[in-house]
Write an enzyme that holds these catalytic residues in place. Structure first.
Site, PDB file in Angstrom:
ATOM      1  N   ASP A 117     -39.005 -36.492 -12.624  1.00 15.67           N
ATOM      2  CA  ASP A 117     -38.034 -35.104 -13.156  1.00 15.67           C
ATOM      3  C   ASP A 117     -36.767 -35.367 -13.861  1.00 15.67           C
ATOM      4  OD1 ASP A 117     -37.663 -34.972 -10.967  1.00 15.67           O
ATOM      5  OD2 ASP A 117     -37.744 -32.869 -10.303  1.00 15.67           O
ATOM      6  N   GLY A 131     -59.555 -40.852 -14.842  1.00 15.45           N
ATOM      7  CA  GLY A 131     -60.087 -40.077 -15.810  1.00 15.45           C
ATOM      8  C   GLY A 131     -60.934 -38.761 -15.196  1.00 15.45           C
ATOM      9  N   GLY A 167     -34.880 -35.559  -1.933  1.00 11.79           N
ATOM     10  CA  GLY A 167     -35.955 -36.735  -1.167  1.00 11.79           C
ATOM     11  C   GLY A 167     -36.413 -38.182  -0.973  1.00 11.79           C
ATOM     12  N   ASP A 221     -41.045 -37.260  -8.343  1.00 12.72           N
ATOM     13  CA  ASP A 221     -41.012 -36.893  -9.463  1.00 12.72           C
ATOM     14  C   ASP A 221     -41.257 -36.581 -10.937  1.00 12.72           C
ATOM     15  OD1 ASP A 221     -42.173 -35.176  -6.766  1.00 12.72           O
ATOM     16  OD2 ASP A 221     -39.790 -33.464  -7.399  1.00 12.72           O
ATOM     17  N   GLY A 256     -31.722 -37.723  -6.736  1.00 10.06           N
ATOM     18  CA  GLY A 256     -32.590 -36.892  -8.030  1.00 10.06           C
ATOM     19  C   GLY A 256     -31.361 -36.267  -8.707  1.00 10.06           C
ATOM     20  N   ASP A 257     -31.355 -35.054  -9.592  1.00 10.90           N
ATOM     21  CA  ASP A 257     -31.059 -34.730 -10.459  1.00 10.90           C
ATOM     22  C   ASP A 257     -29.433 -33.551  -9.548  1.00 10.90           C
ATOM     23  OD1 ASP A 257     -31.636 -35.407 -12.947  1.00 10.90           O
ATOM     24  OD2 ASP A 257     -32.294 -33.382 -13.006  1.00 10.90           O
ATOM     25  N   GLY A 258     -29.760 -33.037  -8.072  1.00  9.34           N
ATOM     26  CA  GLY A 258     -29.437 -32.686  -7.451  1.00  9.34           C
ATOM     27  C   GLY A 258     -28.034 -33.691  -6.383  1.00  9.34           C
ATOM     28  N   ARG A 297     -26.107 -56.785  -2.831  1.00 11.79           N
ATOM     29  CA  ARG A 297     -25.944 -58.261  -2.931  1.00 11.79           C
ATOM     30  C   ARG A 297     -25.736 -57.820  -4.335  1.00 11.79           C
ATOM     31  NH1 ARG A 297     -31.359 -61.794  -0.594  1.00 11.79           N
ATOM     32  NH2 ARG A 297     -31.140 -60.796   1.735  1.00 11.79           N
ATOM     33  N   THR A 350     -36.949 -40.966  -7.412  1.00  9.27           N
ATOM     34  CA  THR A 350     -37.987 -39.694  -6.885  1.00  9.27           C
ATOM     35  C   THR A 350     -39.030 -39.526  -7.702  1.00  9.27           C
ATOM     36  OG1 THR A 350     -38.155 -36.973  -6.988  1.00  9.27           O
ATOM     37  CG2 THR A 350     -36.551 -38.485  -9.070  1.00  9.27           C
ATOM     38  N   GLY A 367     -44.480 -32.854  -7.557  1.00  5.44           N
ATOM     39  CA  GLY A 367     -43.760 -33.251  -9.307  1.00  5.44           C
ATOM     40  C   GLY A 367     -42.590 -32.282  -8.541  1.00  5.44           C
ATOM     41  N   ARG A 368     -42.630 -31.331  -7.483  1.00  4.31           N
ATOM     42  CA  ARG A 368     -42.084 -30.154  -7.487  1.00  4.31           C
ATOM     43  C   ARG A 368     -42.803 -28.989  -9.037  1.00  4.31           C
ATOM     44  NH1 ARG A 368     -36.039 -30.879  -6.405  1.00  4.31           N
ATOM     45  NH2 ARG A 368     -35.771 -30.537  -4.248  1.00  4.31           N
ATOM     46  N   ARG A 404     -70.045 -32.347  -5.362  1.00  5.75           N
ATOM     47  CA  ARG A 404     -69.249 -30.933  -5.354  1.00  5.75           C
ATOM     48  C   ARG A 404     -67.699 -31.350  -6.528  1.00  5.75           C
ATOM     49  NH1 ARG A 404     -68.286 -32.865   1.195  1.00  5.75           N
ATOM     50  NH2 ARG A 404     -69.683 -31.482   1.832  1.00  5.75           N
ATOM     51  N   GLN A 459     -47.770 -39.002   0.061  1.00  3.42           N
ATOM     52  CA  GLN A 459     -48.037 -39.681  -1.417  1.00  3.42           C
ATOM     53  C   GLN A 459     -46.367 -39.889  -1.501  1.00  3.42           C
ATOM     54  OE1 GLN A 459     -48.923 -36.149  -4.551  1.00  3.42           O
ATOM     55  NE2 GLN A 459     -48.541 -35.176  -2.606  1.00  3.42           N
ATOM     56  N   ARG A 460     -44.939 -39.834  -0.796  1.00  2.00           N
ATOM     57  CA  ARG A 460     -43.759 -40.405  -0.546  1.00  2.00           C
ATOM     58  C   ARG A 460     -44.034 -41.548   0.061  1.00  2.00           C
ATOM     59  NH1 ARG A 460     -40.136 -37.016  -1.657  1.00  2.00           N
ATOM     60  NH2 ARG A 460     -40.199 -34.566  -2.129  1.00  2.00           N
ATOM     61  N   ARG A 471     -30.535 -33.662   3.131  1.00  8.88           N
ATOM     62  CA  ARG A 471     -30.256 -32.144   2.084  1.00  8.88           C
ATOM     63  C   ARG A 471     -29.251 -31.767   3.031  1.00  8.88           C
ATOM     64  NH1 ARG A 471     -34.554 -32.481  -2.257  1.00  8.88           N
ATOM     65  NH2 ARG A 471     -36.167 -33.449  -0.408  1.00  8.88           N
TER      66      ARG A 471
HETATM   67  P1  ATP Z   1     -35.706 -34.897  -5.235  1.00 12.94           P
HETATM   68  O1  ATP Z   1     -36.179 -34.238  -5.923  1.00 12.94           O
HETATM   69  O2  ATP Z   1     -36.484 -36.438  -5.531  1.00 12.94           O
HETATM   70  O3  ATP Z   1     -35.086 -34.055  -3.995  1.00 12.94           O
HETATM   71  P2  ATP Z   1     -32.778 -34.655  -5.650  1.00 12.94           P
HETATM   72  O4  ATP Z   1     -31.096 -35.872  -5.369  1.00 12.94           O
HETATM   73  O5  ATP Z   1     -32.974 -34.090  -6.747  1.00 12.94           O
HETATM   74  O6  ATP Z   1     -34.043 -35.443  -5.025  1.00 12.94           O
HETATM   75  P3  ATP Z   1     -32.192 -32.483  -3.734  1.00 12.94           P
HETATM   76  O7  ATP Z   1     -32.374 -31.878  -2.912  1.00 12.94           O
HETATM   77  O8  ATP Z   1     -31.726 -31.187  -5.242  1.00 12.94           O
HETATM   78  O9  ATP Z   1     -32.480 -33.682  -4.397  1.00 12.94           O
HETATM   79  O10 ATP Z   1     -30.854 -32.601  -4.316  1.00 12.94           O
HETATM   80  C1  ATP Z   1     -29.788 -33.434  -3.355  1.00 12.94           C
HETATM   81  C2  ATP Z   1     -28.249 -33.100  -2.158  1.00 12.94           C
HETATM   82  O11 ATP Z   1     -27.506 -33.769  -3.534  1.00 12.94           O
HETATM   83  C3  ATP Z   1     -28.332 -32.120  -1.416  1.00 12.94           C
HETATM   84  O12 ATP Z   1     -28.885 -32.013  -0.360  1.00 12.94           O
HETATM   85  C4  ATP Z   1     -26.875 -31.754  -1.608  1.00 12.94           C
HETATM   86  O13 ATP Z   1     -25.724 -31.853  -1.082  1.00 12.94           O
HETATM   87  C5  ATP Z   1     -26.059 -32.227  -3.520  1.00 12.94           C
HETATM   88  N1  ATP Z   1     -26.197 -31.587  -4.849  1.00 12.94           N
HETATM   89  C6  ATP Z   1     -27.542 -30.988  -4.970  1.00 12.94           C
HETATM   90  N2  ATP Z   1     -27.112 -29.500  -5.421  1.00 12.94           N
HETATM   91  C7  ATP Z   1     -25.698 -29.836  -5.593  1.00 12.94           C
HETATM   92  C8  ATP Z   1     -25.064 -29.056  -6.469  1.00 12.94           C
HETATM   93  N3  ATP Z   1     -24.799 -28.233  -7.704  1.00 12.94           N
HETATM   94  N4  ATP Z   1     -23.624 -29.618  -6.438  1.00 12.94           N
HETATM   95  C9  ATP Z   1     -23.460 -30.152  -5.121  1.00 12.94           C
HETATM   96  N5  ATP Z   1     -24.177 -31.079  -4.725  1.00 12.94           N
HETATM   97  C10 ATP Z   1     -25.764 -30.429  -4.685  1.00 12.94           C
END
Ligand code: ATP
Length: 321
Positions: free
Chosen positions: A130, A186, A12, A128, A103-105, A26, A126, A171-172, A163, A252-253, A73
Site C-alpha cells: 500500500d 481464478g 508490521g 500490504d 511502510g508509509d507510517g 553488507r 510491507t 491488506g489494511r 461448498r 500471511q506475514r 509500533r
Molecule cells: P505497515 O503498514 O506495514 O504496518 P507502517 O510503517 O505504515 O507499516 P505504522 O504502524 O503506520 O506502520 O508506522 C510505524 C511507526 O512509524 C509507528 O508506530 C510510529 O512510531 C511511526 N509513525 C507513524 N506515523 C507517524 C507520523 N505521522 N509521524 C511520526 N511517526 C510516525
C-alpha cells in the site's frame, strides 16, 4: 560525509526484511562505513537499543521470515520530545544516517526525524503493497504466494463438499493482496475497496453456478470491509450454497521470503546505501521500484503519491471469471 549508518525495521513485519537488513549492512561495509542496527524500531531508537554490527551478523538471515532486529509500533513518535530524544540517541552514537525499512507510517517518522539533521532513507517493506511511491513492496510477493498456497488447499476441501468458501486476506485498506490472489487463483469473486461487493450480482452468479452443479466457489475478501460470517449466512439463504469462512490472518506475514522479495530487498538496500554514500540525501529520501527501475523520491513527494496498483486488474479479473 556519512560515516556511520544505522538500520531499523518498523510497522508490521514483512518477509524479506532480514534480507534487506543484510543487504544494507553488507553494502555499507563494502563502502567502508560503520554499520549499526537498532532493535524494536523507533521504540528501540528512543531507548538507545543500538548495536554496531559486522558481516557475521548477516550470516544465515537472507532466507529467514520476520525481522531479527524486531519491529514495534510507537504512536508517541509524533511527539516533539520523543523525536528529540531519538535524535539525541543518534547524536550520542555519532550516527549520521538512518535507513528505515517499513511502510508509509515509518516514512512519516523518518521525515520528522530528518528535521533534526539526521539523513534518512526509507525502504518500502510491507505485505500490504500500500505504498504509492513504489510498484511493489518487500514482502508482498511472499504473502501473495502464501495466500495462494492456502487457497489451493481450501479449494480441495471446498470441491469435495460442493461448498462456497469466503476467504479473508490482509491488506489494511488496500486491495492488492485480494485482487492479485483472485487473479492468481481464478476465484469466482473478489471483494475489496477497488472491487466493491454488489450483492445481487454475486448472488446471481452463485445461483447460476449452483444450478450448473459447479463443484465449488472461492470468494476472496479484503479485511476491514465487512463481516464475512454475515455474508456467508446471506449467501446460504439466497443461493443455497453451503458456505464456510476462513480468515487467513497472520499466517500471511510469516514464512521464508520468496526469491523475488530477496532480490527486491537487495536492489532497494543497495540504492539506499548508495544514495547516502554519494551524498545524494540532503534530508530524506524514499527508494522504490517503478517499471522495474529502482527510483528515489524526496520523502514528502513520495508520501503524496497515490496508490493505484490494482486498477488495471479489475476488468481482467471480471473477464476471466
Ligand atoms: P505497515 O503498514 O506495514 O504496518 P507502517 O510503517 O505504515 O507499516 P505504522 O504502524 O503506520 O506502520 O508506522 C510505524 C511507526 O512509524 C509507528 O508506530 C510510529 O512510531 C511511526 N509513525 C507513524 N506515523 C507517524 C507520523 N505521522 N509521524 C511520526 N511517526 C510516525
Amino acid at each position: 560525509m556519512v560515516k556511520k549508518i544505522a538500520i531499523l525495521t518498523s510497522g508490521g513485519d514483512a518477509p524479506g526484511m532480514n534480507a534487506c537488513t543484510r543487504a544494507c549492512i553488507r553494502a555499507g561495509l563494502a563502502e567502508g562505513k560503520d554499520m549499526y542496527v537498532i532493535y524494536d524500531g523507533f521504540r528501540g531508537l528512543v531507548e538507545g537499543d543500538i548495536k554496531q554490527v559486522n558481516k557475521d551478523f548477516t550470516q544465515d538471515i537472507i532466507n529467514r521470515g520476520g525481522t531479527i532486529i524486531r519491529s514495534a509500533r510507537l504512536p508517541e513518535f509524533k511527539e516533539p520530545a520523543v523525536l528529540e530524544k531519538a535524535a539525541q540517541q543518534l547524536n550520542d552514537f555519532e550516527i549520521d544516517a538512518l535507513i528505515g525499512i517499513g511502510g508509509d507510517g515509518t516514512f512519516r517518522g523518518l521525515g520528522d526525524l530528518s528535521k533534526h539533521g539526521i539523513k534518512v532513507v526509507g525502504i518500502p517493506a510491507t505485505i500490504d503493497n500500500d505504498v504509492g511511491s513504489t510498484d511493489e513492496t518487500i514482502g508482498f510477493s511472499t504473502a501473495l504466494n502464501t495466500i495462494c498456497d492456502c487457497v489451493d488447499k481450501l479449494k480441495d476441501t471446498s470441491g469435495s463438499h460442493q461448498r462456497c468458501s469466503l476467504i479473508e486476506v490482509m491488506g489494511r485498506h488496500c486491495g492488492d493482496l485480494a485482487m492479485f490472489a483472485a487473479l492468481a487463483e481464478g476465484a469466482e469473486g473478489v471483494i475489496c475497496v477497488e472491487h466493491p461487493l454488489h450483492e445481487d450480482v454475486l448472488f446471481r452468479k452463485l445461483r447460476k453456478m449452483k444450478a450448473q452443479n459447479k463443484s465449488h466457489a472461492i470468494i476472496i475478501v479484503s479485511e476491514n470491509l465487512l463481516d464475512i460470517k454475515e455474508l456467508a449466512k446471506k449467501i446460504e439463504e439466497k443461493t443455497g450454497f453451503d458456505t464456510r469462512t476462513e480468515v487467513l490472518g497472520r499466517l500471511q506475514r510469516g514464512g521464508s521470503p520468496v526469491a523475488h522479495d530477496r532480490i527486491l530487498a537487495a536492489r532497494l538496500a543497495d540504492k539506499a546505501v548508495t544514495l547516502l554514500v554519494k551524498g545524494e540525501v540532503a534530508h530524506g529520501k524514499i527508494v522504490g521500484v517503478k517499471n522495474n527501475q529502482i527510483v528515489d523520491f524526496e520523502i514528502q513527494e513520495a508520501l503524496a503519491m497515490k496508490h493505484e496498483h490494482t486498477h488495471g486488474l479489475r476488468d481482467l479479473i471480471d473477464k476471466l471469471q
